[in-house]
Scaffold this motif. Structure first.
Motif, PDB file in Angstrom:
ATOM      1  N   ASN A 350       0.838  -1.191   0.000  1.00 19.59           N
ATOM      2  CA  ASN A 350       0.000   0.000   0.000  1.00 19.59           C
ATOM      3  C   ASN A 350       0.878   1.247   0.000  1.00 19.59           C
ATOM      4  N   ARG A 351       0.262   2.396   0.261  1.00 18.17           N
ATOM      5  CA  ARG A 351       1.020   3.645   0.203  1.00 18.17           C
ATOM      6  C   ARG A 351       2.148   3.658   1.239  1.00 18.17           C
ATOM      7  N   ARG A 352       1.891   3.107   2.423  1.00 12.70           N
ATOM      8  CA  ARG A 352       2.926   3.093   3.453  1.00 12.70           C
ATOM      9  C   ARG A 352       4.094   2.211   3.035  1.00 12.70           C
ATOM     10  N   GLY A 353       3.796   1.059   2.460  1.00 14.45           N
ATOM     11  CA  GLY A 353       4.866   0.196   1.976  1.00 14.45           C
ATOM     12  C   GLY A 353       5.654   0.844   0.854  1.00 14.45           C
ATOM     13  N   TRP A 354       4.963   1.576  -0.012  1.00 16.23           N
ATOM     14  CA  TRP A 354       5.652   2.270  -1.101  1.00 16.23           C
ATOM     15  C   TRP A 354       6.558   3.372  -0.569  1.00 16.23           C
ATOM     16  N   ASN A 355       6.119   4.091   0.463  1.00 15.33           N
ATOM     17  CA  ASN A 355       6.953   5.150   1.046  1.00 15.33           C
ATOM     18  C   ASN A 355       8.308   4.605   1.476  1.00 15.33           C
ATOM     19  N   ARG A 356       8.304   3.419   2.066  1.00 12.75           N
ATOM     20  CA  ARG A 356       9.565   2.811   2.497  1.00 12.75           C
ATOM     21  C   ARG A 356      10.445   2.458   1.307  1.00 12.75           C
ATOM     22  N   VAL A 357       9.831   1.931   0.241  1.00 13.37           N
ATOM     23  CA  VAL A 357      10.592   1.511  -0.937  1.00 13.37           C
ATOM     24  C   VAL A 357      11.154   2.708  -1.686  1.00 13.37           C
ATOM     25  N   ILE A 358      10.351   3.751  -1.893  1.00 11.03           N
ATOM     26  CA  ILE A 358      10.815   4.889  -2.676  1.00 11.03           C
ATOM     27  C   ILE A 358      11.922   5.648  -1.949  1.00 11.03           C
ATOM     28  N   SER A 359      11.850   5.707  -0.602  1.00  9.77           N
ATOM     29  CA  SER A 359      12.912   6.383   0.153  1.00  9.77           C
ATOM     30  C   SER A 359      14.242   5.663  -0.030  1.00  9.77           C
ATOM     31  N   ALA A 360      14.213   4.326   0.030  1.00 11.22           N
ATOM     32  CA  ALA A 360      15.440   3.549  -0.172  1.00 11.22           C
ATOM     33  C   ALA A 360      15.936   3.683  -1.607  1.00 11.22           C
ATOM     34  N   ALA A 361      15.012   3.695  -2.577  1.00 15.23           N
ATOM     35  CA  ALA A 361      15.411   3.799  -3.987  1.00 15.23           C
ATOM     36  C   ALA A 361      16.052   5.147  -4.282  1.00 15.23           C
ATOM     37  N   VAL A 362      15.489   6.234  -3.745  1.00 18.45           N
ATOM     38  CA  VAL A 362      16.072   7.555  -3.940  1.00 18.45           C
ATOM     39  C   VAL A 362      17.455   7.621  -3.302  1.00 18.45           C
ATOM     40  N   GLY A 363      17.606   7.037  -2.110  1.00 14.05           N
ATOM     41  CA  GLY A 363      18.908   7.027  -1.450  1.00 14.05           C
ATOM     42  C   GLY A 363      19.955   6.303  -2.276  1.00 14.05           C
ATOM     43  N   ARG A 364      19.610   5.157  -2.846  1.00 22.43           N
ATOM     44  CA  ARG A 364      20.573   4.415  -3.680  1.00 22.43           C
ATOM     45  C   ARG A 364      20.924   5.190  -4.951  1.00 22.43           C
ATOM     46  N   SER A 365      19.907   5.792  -5.576  1.00 25.79           N
ATOM     47  CA  SER A 365      20.161   6.557  -6.800  1.00 25.79           C
ATOM     48  C   SER A 365      21.054   7.755  -6.524  1.00 25.79           C
ATOM     49  N   ARG A 366      20.877   8.398  -5.382  1.00 31.03           N
ATOM     50  CA  ARG A 366      21.717   9.542  -5.041  1.00 31.03           C
ATOM     51  C   ARG A 366      23.165   9.090  -4.790  1.00 31.03           C
ATOM     52  N   ARG A 367      23.341   7.971  -4.052  1.00 26.23           N
ATOM     53  CA  ARG A 367      24.691   7.505  -3.743  1.00 26.23           C
ATOM     54  C   ARG A 367      25.454   7.065  -4.989  1.00 26.23           C
ATOM     55  N   HIS A 368      24.731   6.406  -5.923  1.00 29.76           N
ATOM     56  CA  HIS A 368      25.406   5.815  -7.088  1.00 29.76           C
ATOM     57  C   HIS A 368      25.194   6.630  -8.363  1.00 29.76           C
ATOM     58  N   SER A 369      24.542   7.800  -8.237  1.00 27.13           N
ATOM     59  CA  SER A 369      24.299   8.674  -9.397  1.00 27.13           C
ATOM     60  C   SER A 369      23.608   7.913 -10.523  1.00 27.13           C
ATOM     61  N   GLN A 370      22.554   7.174 -10.179  1.00 30.86           N
ATOM     62  CA  GLN A 370      21.812   6.390 -11.154  1.00 30.86           C
ATOM     63  C   GLN A 370      20.437   7.019 -11.398  1.00 30.86           C
ATOM     64  N   PRO A 371      19.877   6.803 -12.597  1.00 25.87           N
ATOM     65  CA  PRO A 371      18.546   7.354 -12.879  1.00 25.87           C
ATOM     66  C   PRO A 371      17.461   6.606 -12.118  1.00 25.87           C
ATOM     67  N   LEU A 372      16.332   7.285 -11.934  1.00 26.42           N
ATOM     68  CA  LEU A 372      15.186   6.705 -11.248  1.00 26.42           C
ATOM     69  C   LEU A 372      13.917   7.298 -11.831  1.00 26.42           C
TER      70      LEU A 372
END
Length: 493
Positions: A350-372
């Motif tokens: 649900n939306r709460r589960g997605w919030n957790r996933v998108i936060s981790a995905a943005v963090g990885r993209s920022r660290r590795h300079s990858q598109p999202l």
């Protein structure tokens, strides 16, 4: 003084206990010595004072140096002989004062010390009577009196020593149980307040025992799964699950069979030893974790070489019992987390589960300079479908779409129900063109009785999650305005 008879931890506590608990003994001794002075008609003062000085010196030495505590009773015995010699004379017998050193040893000494002082008392009485009767053993009323006192000293000394020993044993057991209860309460408090109870249990197991490493496994149908560890290599510990840990779990046959210890030369130790960091493993302890007489897991403790697990202050079966609580609590926590982050209709996040996933995905993209990329999808005309076919048919359509989309997205992608008939798809390390191809496949999988519109947004590398979502949502509404079944990409910024 034997260890179990000590009753103190350091010199300060020894002196405190001596001042507090030996006061009646000292008062009684002084009273008995005082009576000897009052009963004396013409004391020989040098001997009398020397006896007092010797007795008090023994008390002083025992107070200053615990290692020389026997100076008090034996100094008292020597003082008795001098005082008796300087008052009534040794030919009048030694008298009841001989009970004083015997009672002191019975209360505070070991069995060996008690036997030694009784032997000294008997020899002293015999020597006194032999010297008083010109080296001849003459049976007199005074001899019979001293003989009765010696027998009484033996009986009282043995009885008091046995009673005191039992009381001290009970005190030791009580102290040990008290320490164990305190340790249990510490573990329970830590588990009750920790967000990661299995990790907390492993940390406590290392802190409260001589073990240098701990690992907790949960039994699953497909094999033992590593839940938490302390002081070990997670990769090697996980590899042990399907092999050594499963074999160890199968080795527990009954409810009474709770702890297995594997020492040097055992294949279990050779297999598990490389999983621990920074020390040479001397033994491995496997404690079965049970719930309702069923083995649900395994607590593994690694002991360094030279340490014996049998000497552990905390019983290992007690740690295993607390591990059962930790596993159950983690299972409940995982179930609650799953319920809180899962959409009950479609089974996806649900939306709460997605919030957790998108936060981790943005963090990885920022660290590795990858598109999202982020995509918002909406079923066109879903309200009309509901009104025409009913809400149950609408729910079935949502479940069908979610199941089909779950099958089509890539391993690293994620889909969640955002609300109503809106879904959000997270596409890590994906450029906008490739994201459009993925969303097109999802749109093609929608049942023919409905259509799907989508809005796409590429993360700019700086914006917040809420701003990225807002751009994808605006793109979705632009797609719906252009007509159903469209894909629109959000402009940057």
């Amino acid at each position: 003084m034997s260890e179990k008879h000590r009753g103190y931890r350091d010199v300060h506590e020894y002196r405190h206990n001596l001042s507090q608990f030996s006061r009646p003994y000292v008062i009684l001794t002084l009273f008995a010595f005082g009576i000897s002075l009052l009963a004396a008609r013409d004391p020989v003062w040098p001997q009398f004072l020397a006896g007092w000085a010797l007795a008090l010196s023994g008390l002083f030495v025992a107070f200053i140096r615990p290692a020389f505590w026997l100076a008090a009773p034996f100094g008292g015995l020597a003082g008795i002989l001098l005082i008796r010699s300087g008052t009534d004379g040794l030919e009048m017998g030694v008298g009841p004062l001989l009970l004083i050193p015997v009672l002191a040893i019975a209360l505070y000494g070991s069995r060996r010390a008690l036997i030694a002082v009784l032997a000294v008392v008997i020899l002293t009485v015999c020597a006194v009577h032999l010297s008083a009767n010109e080296h001849q053993l003459v049976v007199t009323s005074i001899w019979r009196q001293d003989l009765i006192l010696v027998v009484l000293a033996c009986i009282l000394g043995a009885a008091i020593h046995e009673l005191v020993s039992r009381l001290r044993d009970e005190r030791i057991v009580s102290d040990q149980r008290g320490e164990q209860l305190e340790l249990v309460s510490q573990i329970i408090r830590k588990l009750a307040t920790s967000l990661e109870p299995t990790r907390a249990l492993c940390e406590m197991a290392v802190d409260l025992t001589e073990a240098r490493g701990a690992a907790l496994y949960r039994r699953l149908p497909e094999g033992a799964a590593l839940l938490a560890w302390e002081g070990g290599r997670p990769r090697e510990l996980r590899q042990l699950g399907p092999t050594a840990i499963n074999a160890a779990l199968d080795g527990f046959r009954s409810a009474d069979d709770q702890v297995h210890v594997y020492g040097a030369g055992s294949p279990e130790l050779e297999l598990c030893a490389p999983a621990w960091i920074g020390f040479e493993v001397g033994s491995i302890v496997c404690a079965s974790v049970r719930a309702e007489n069923e083995v649900i897991g395994l607590l593994v403790l690694a002991w360094p070489d030279g340490q014996d697990p049998e000497d552990s202050v905390v019983p290992l079966d007690m740690l295993a019992a607390e591990a059962s609580i930790a596993i159950r609590k983690q299972e409940v926590t995982e179930q609650l987390e799953h319920l809180a982050t899962t959409d009950p209709l479609t089974g996806i996040d649900n939306r709460r589960g997605w919030n957790r996933v998108i936060s981790a995905a943005v963090g990885r993209s920022r660290r590795h300079s990858q598109p999202l990329c982020l995509a918002m999808l909406d079923l066109d005309g879903f309200k009309t479908f509901n009104d025409t076919h009913g809400h149950q048919a609408g729910d079935a359509l949502l479940r069908q779409v979610a199941t089909r989309w779950q099958e089509l997205i890539r391993i690293d992608d994620h889909i969640a129900r955002y609300g109503g008939d809106e879904f959000v798809v997270t596409l890590p390390h994906t450029e906008l063109e490739n994201a459009a191809d993925v969303i097109e496949r999802l749109r093609d999988a929608v049942p023919p009785e409905t259509k799907c519109s989508a809005g796409l947004a590429l993360w700019d590398g700086e914006e917040s999650v809420s701003h990225l979502l807002e751009r994808a949502d605006r793109a979705l509404y632009l797609a719906k305005d252009d007509g159903s079944g469209q894909i629109t990409s959000a402009p940057a910024g």
